[in-house]
Design an enzyme around this catalytic site. Structure first.
Site, PDB file in Angstrom:
ATOM      1  CG  PHE A 272      -1.631  -1.440   1.441  1.00 37.06           C
ATOM      2  CD1 PHE A 272      -2.494  -1.755   0.336  1.00 37.06           C
ATOM      3  CD2 PHE A 272      -1.406  -1.950   2.352  1.00 37.06           C
ATOM      4  CE1 PHE A 272      -3.209  -3.027   0.581  1.00 37.06           C
ATOM      5  CE2 PHE A 272      -2.007  -3.289   2.607  1.00 37.06           C
ATOM      6  CZ  PHE A 272      -2.887  -3.707   1.722  1.00 37.06           C
ATOM      7  CG  LEU A 657      -4.869  -4.509 -19.166  1.00 37.79           C
ATOM      8  CD1 LEU A 657      -3.523  -4.353 -18.623  1.00 37.79           C
ATOM      9  CD2 LEU A 657      -4.885  -4.654 -20.571  1.00 37.79           C
ATOM     10  CE  LYS A 660     -11.098 -15.124  -9.895  1.00 38.74           C
ATOM     11  NZ  LYS A 660     -12.686 -15.381 -10.429  1.00 38.74           N
ATOM     12  N   GLY A 729      -4.050   3.112 -14.603  1.00 36.62           N
ATOM     13  CA  GLY A 729      -3.811   2.614 -13.250  1.00 36.62           C
ATOM     14  C   GLY A 729      -5.463   2.379 -12.617  1.00 36.62           C
ATOM     15  N   GLY A 731      -5.222   0.539  -9.111  1.00 35.49           N
ATOM     16  CA  GLY A 731      -4.500   0.277  -7.875  1.00 35.49           C
ATOM     17  C   GLY A 731      -5.343   1.395  -6.808  1.00 35.49           C
ATOM     18  CD  GLU A 732      -1.822   4.629  -5.667  1.00 30.94           C
ATOM     19  OE1 GLU A 732      -1.267   5.232  -4.868  1.00 30.94           O
ATOM     20  OE2 GLU A 732      -1.267   4.238  -6.794  1.00 30.94           O
TER      21      GLU A 732
END
Ligand SMILES: Cc1cc2nc3c(=O)[nH]c(=O)nc-3n(C[C@H](O)[C@H](O)[C@H](O)COP(=O)(O)OP(=O)(O)OC[C@H]3O[C@@H](n4cnc5c(N)ncnc54)[C@H](O)[C@@H]3O)c2cc1C
Lengths: 766, 340
Positions: A272, A657, A660, A729, A731-732
């Site tokens: 993180f 991409l 899941k 991105g 992830g954030e």
């Protein structure tokens, strides 16, 4: 190669109809089985007992942390520890191997990674609690741990250490830079615009200190050796999101060439952001290995994670908005106040999202910072946006209430046609679509404008909305792509597996680039033996590695064409004329060509490799992802409880991409937002300047029971203006809207605004 | 941890200058790793302690070695001691409940951060050293509002002991100088001038049995736990209550509070307000006021007084109106979904 984004964007990847290719498919994470069965070896397990690594004579070290926050060490009595069974050495300033403090990445400052100060451990100045002052090296972990507790350190305390952000709020210091932007950004006279506006809000907010608390603690195994020429080598197993950065820093510290240092990290057990820069335990482990003349393993204890490694700074904000009667913004002011440490400079750039979210003719963004006796704050999931969008998006909600408008409608009114401050077109925005599609699915339409209208049993029910956004960063990245004569493919890159599924997703990208099935692609990462990967932070890994793969695939075309036999239809063709398709390289026009195996056979090659690279260059575009977060809460005012009943996130992040793994990233961000919004705060003692709830029992991250069914959806529109693979991105962005959506929902339930997070029972009851 | 010798019973126990007992270890091992507790001899009780649960003459006798999980799941506890079941299943995590024993549970230590860090001053850990929790700027999020002293304001964090005290439980102990029974309310001491002496147990005295009366009031009870995290968190405030009602007149009543006292806080004051009276809202609120009448909240914990009163009043009213909640309702109350 630096990719300057052309004004028309990159050529779209020929994308096969939805599930025909690998991209997009919900493939299961490749290391999933090892992880759920417990066989995946994380750094602390790479000691040879649980992994094929070999570290004969491995010793264990445990750090001794400072128990004061400001002052100096006056003495270290190691005699009791040295006399304990199994203890080999006690590393103190007196016997510590010398090293050079590495400079670290510019702008981040790097003094904090050296345990005891710029002059090395010889300087025994203490600037924060938990700073390492010594280490005990022993035959077993237990002996080292017990020895560490037996080291007696005496201190001379200096008065008034500071840990509370309020104590330094008067500081006029400005951060050197806000991720490249200046600390004051101004357009027009925003203060006057707000003052003279028909509608306005002018509000103060606070977010509290958070620690990352990845389940895997930071750990290092260090072994010095000699190479064939007798030169010194350093082999390191390290918990890191930044293999090459760590290698560079270690090489600098110990006066070695980067090639003499190997850093390996197959799996990261959550980071993180906390493993993006090197922390003191890495240097400490190396010093211990030097002193002991043997490989040493050092694992940071859970308690030491509060001080041994970084945290999210507490932040203060003033957000003032002015608008016309119809809600059109006339001015935006966002002043942020953040903290850094005594020696270093990193601080969160919390006003950045306010640059791009809404149109307004006048805007003033500024940041000041203060310095605390803490470890250096560091990136934590969406470092600028999580603390920065909470005040902005709450202020928008308050403005909507003042205007008597639906908060979605207010946002639609202020949608900028292009980046408001740079004037560049957005690479892709879709914010309006996210709001609308999200609202539809969430069932926003019949929401009462007024608060305190809905109740179920003891629970007041409210809903809230907030924007989500995150920049489309990319970092310089190199890959090597190899075709093998048996028809399989291998790609390698010194990138990282943080649980996100990097290897799985990049195999899918490589598969579609080469027109083979993903199962035929190996993707290896996690070692400096491979070409340079960037730091796996800033939600940049997938975009960067995938874009480098695209470059490598183009280079492979050239290499294959060079070997095309004279009688092949490919003979003489240019890379631009050919396409990889279903295991073949074919002329795009005619579809004629040859299978990859045949081409390799004809060239008498067992394999053929090409290197590819990516680095974001100049861009004509303002590159960001956008989204909208919807939350329903139940509030029990009597007990001060807030429970999340439902949450929905709708995001536009370019190509997803892998459905899941992509969904998992959004979910993880949303869950973490429940944490920072309602639960997570690192408590401190103001007088002693020490963290007090430095354990997972009292530092409350959300548990399953705090998380209702979460709904995730996205606008699947590849953004080739943002990157060569159309991805941005993910992830954030999931966390960025949650805090404000929660606070807005709590207001909607109760009629009470919460301008400090986390929203505690005490605050709800007040 | 400082080195210690480990012995395995039965020879080692009980013994007047005996070793420190290790049951599930979820408190003891934790605090030893932090150097907060530094016993030089430790005796492992596993295999030695009784884990049996038996009904004998209207009482439930529980071997001190019984795990929290096993007691919570026992059919008699499910059917006739709902407050005990609730207090157990809302405590800690399943992993801890599978390790931890009910004997050890009673003796769990405070979570006060000043106690848990050896570098801070704490009269409980080091008699006479002072109390950093009472200095300006201290983190008081885990402090008590009832039973505090100038020497110590640390709260007793556990849940089960609150239900155990409310329901009039007793413990049976073994010691070379004589075995005895101790009532749950007498087991823990107030901190006063000696916060380091936490219970009336003599050195080496072993808890062998926990005894719970199976009364009608115990069968009509529940444990209401308030915490900001829905699970795996200690109580900000909690109430264990049991009522025997004749119509709406209270013939017998059991009340104890958790999360707010320096010990499991049975409240005879609150019980007196209700016993023999109609269980009206006003009476119940008066009982809640009585329970907190002596509260002396350290700075920063004032809200806990209000929270504790509300928790107790809610627990009593809900019990009066709807009886003990089943597990699903109990969890829905915790999670704030699907309820109401
Ligand atoms: C992260 C975490 C969260 C928790 N959350 C909760 C919670 O929400 N609610 C809650 O109630 N509890 C909670 N607990 C506390 C937990 O329930 C206790 O640690 C546990 O019940 C102690 O039992 P044990 O068998 O492990 O005791 P041990 O650790 O073995 O012993 C505890 C103490 O009791 C003494 N002892 C043990 N058995 C006997 C005996 N037979 N006779 C005399 N002395 C004895 C030991 O010497 C020691 O001093 C939590 C604990 C942890 C670590």
């Amino acid at each position: 190669m630096f990719f300057d984004t052309p004004a028309s964007g990159f050529a779209p990847l020929p994308r096969l109809a939805d599930d025909a290719g690998a991209i997009g498919r919900p493939k299961v994470r490749r290391s999933g089985r090892e992880k759920v069965t417990g066989t995946a070896a994380y750094t602390a397990e790479r000691d040879g007992r649980h992994s094929p690594d070999s570290f004969p004579g491995l010793l264990h070290a445990v750090a001794v942390p400072a128990t004061i926050a400001k002052g100096r060490v006056t003495g270290i009595d190691a005699s009791a520890a040295e006399a304990m069974p199994g203890v080999r050495h006690v590393l103190t300033p007196a016997n510590s191997p010398k090293l050079k403090v590495p400079e670290g990445p510019p702008g981040l400052g790097f003094q904090s990674i050296e345990p005891a100060g710029p002059a090395g451990v010889e300087s025994q100045e203490i600037v924060h609690g938990g700073q390492y002052v010594a280490a005990v090296i022993a035959d077993t972990f237990e002996a080292a741990r017990d020895g560490a507790l037996a080291v007696k350190v005496t201190y001379e305390e200096e008065p008034n250490p500071v840990i509370a952000i309020e104590a330094v709020n008067g500081s006029e210091e400005r951060p050197n830079s806000l991720m490249g932007d200046p600390p004051v950004m101004e357009e027009g006279d925003a203060e006057t615009a707000v003052k003279e506006a028909a509608l306005s809000v002018d509000l103060q907010f606070k977010t509290d200190t958070n620690h990352h608390n990845p389940i895997e603690p930071h750990a290092t195994i260090a072994a010095f050796g000699k190479d064939a020429n007798g030169s010194e080598t350093l082999s390191v197993r390290e918990t890191t999101q930044n293999l090459y950065g760590t290698r560079g820093s270690l090489a600098e510290a110990f006066g070695l060439k980067p090639e003499q240092v190997e850093v390996v990290c197959d799996f990261v057990g959550g980071a993180f952001g906390s493993k993006g820069v090197m922390w003191p335990q890495a240097l400490l482990a190396c010093k211990c290995a030097k002193l002991a003349g043997a490989p040493v393993k050092l694992v940071v204890t859970r308690r030491q994670m509060y001080g041994g490694t970084g945290h999210r700074s507490p932040t203060l904000h003033r957000v003032a908005l002015g608008a016309k009667e119809d809600g059109t913004l006339t001015g935006i002011v966002h002043e942020g106040f953040t903290t850094s440490s005594i020696r270093d400079d990193y601080t969160d750039a919390v006003v950045l999202a306010t640059k791009i979210l809404y149109a307004a003719p006048a805007r003033r963004l500024s940041q000041r910072m203060g310095r605390l006796n803490t470890q250096l704050p560091t990136f934590m999931r969406a470092p600028a946006e999580t603390p920065g969008m909470y005040p902005l998006e709450c202020a928008m909600d308050e403005l909507a209430a003042a205007a008597g408008m639906d908060p979605i409608e207010l946002r639609l009114r202020n949608e900028p046609p292009k980046d408001p401050m740079t004037g560049k077109p957005f690479s892709g925005r879709h914010f309006v679509q996210c709001l609308k599609a999200g609202a539809d699915r969430f069932g926003w339409a019949d929401r009462p404008l007024q608060p305190r209208k809905r109740k179920k049993g003891r629970w007041l029910i409210g809903t809230g909305v907030a924007a989500a956004t995150y920049p489309a960063f990319g970092f310089p990245t190199e890959v090597e792509l190899t075709l093998r004569a048996n028809g399989t493919v291998r790609a390698v890159c010194a990138t990282h597996e943080l649980g996100t599924g990097t290897a799985t997703v990049q195999a899918q990208v490589a598969a579609d680039l080469l027109g083979v099935s993903a199962g035929r692609v190996d993707f290896d990462l996690g070692s400096t033996a491979y070409p340079k990967g960037g730091v796996s932070g800033g939600s940049a890994t997938t975009l960067s590695v995938g874009s480098a793969l695209r470059d490598a695939a183009e280079k492979l075309k050239a290499a294959l064409l060079k070997h095309a036999p004279q009688d092949s239809p490919l003979s003489g063709a240019k890379p631009g004329d050919v396409t990889f398709d279903s295991g073949k390289l074919v002329l795009t026009e005619s579809g004629k060509g040859a299978s990859l195996e045949d081409l390799l056979e004809a060239a008498a090659k067992a394999e053929l490799s090409a290197k590819g690279s990516y680095a974001p260059g100049k861009s004509e575009f303002s590159k960001h992802s956008f989204g909208a977060t919807f939350v329903e809460v139940g509030v029990d005012e009597e007990f001060g409880l807030v429970r999340v009943r439902r949450m929905l996130g709708c995001y536009a992040c370019g190509t997803i991409l892998n459905r899941k793994l992509g969904r998992s990233q959004f979910l993880g961000g949303m869950v973490m937002g429940i944490g920072s919004g309602l639960l997570e705060v690192t408590h401190h003692d103001t007088r002693l300047a020490r963290w007090t709830n430095d354990n997972l029992a009292e530092y409350h991250v959300p548990v399953n029971a705090d998380v209702p069914d979460l709904d995730v959806m996205w606008i699947d529109d590849p953004d080739f203006n943002a990157s060569p693979i159309g991805a941005k991105g993910i992830g954030e962005i999931g966390i960025t809207g949650v805090n404000a959506a929660l606070a807005n929902a709590v207001w909607h339930a109760t009629g009470k605004r919460h301008r400090t997070i986390p929203i505690t029972p005490e605050a709800v009851m007040a | 941890m400082v080195p210690f010798t480990l012995t395995t019973p039965p020879d080692a126990v009980p013994n007047a200058d005996g070793p420190t007992y290790l049951a599930g270890g979820t408190t003891l091992a934790d605090l030893m790793k932090l150097n907060v507790l530094q016993p030089d001899r430790v005796a492992h009780l596993r295999g030695f302690q009784s884990t049996a649960i038996e009904e004998i003459d209207g009482e439930l006798w529980v071997g001190a070695g019984c795990t929290m999980a096993a007691l919570a799941d026992h059919p008699i506890v499910r059917a006739r001691l709902p407050a005990v079941r609730h207090a157990l299943i809302l405590a800690a995590s399943p992993q801890i409940r599978n390790m931890a024993t009910v004997g050890g549970n009673l003796l769990q230590r405070t979570r006060c951060p000043y106690y848990r860090h050896t570098e801070f001053r704490c009269n409980k850990r080091e008699p006479g050293s002072g109390c950093d929790a009472q200095e300006e700027g201290a983190d008081r999020s885990l402090m008590a509002v009832l039973g505090t002293s100038e020497r110590c304001i640390a709260n007793y964090p556990g849940d089960f002991a609150v239900a155990f005290a409310a329901l009039g439980g007793t413990i049976e102990t073994a010691h070379p100088d004589g075995n005895r029974s101790i009532s749950a309310t007498d087991l823990h001491r107030l901190p006063e001038d000696t916060p380091h002496i936490e219970t009336v147990l003599r050195p080496g005295e072993l808890i062998s049995q926990l005894v719970l009366p199976l009364s009608p009031a115990a069968a009509n009870g529940w444990y209401c736990k308030v915490r900001e995290r829905s699970s795996y968190a200690f109580a900000l405030a909690s109430a264990a209550v049991g009522l025997e009602l004749d119509g709406d007149r209270v013939t017998s009543c059991h009340i104890a509070l958790g999360g707010v006292g320096t010990k499991p806080w049975r409240s005879p004051e609150a019980e007196a307000v209700l016993t023999g009276q109609q269980a009206t809202d006003e009476r119940i609120e008066a009982a809640s006021e009585a329970a907190l009448a002596d509260a002396n909240p350290p700075k920063g914990t004032e809200y806990k007084v209000t929270l504790a009163k509300r928790t107790l009043a809610f627990a009593l009213k809900r019990l009066r109106d709807e009886g003990p909640p089943d597990d699903a309702t109990l969890l829905a109350l915790q999670h704030g979904r699907e309820f109401g």
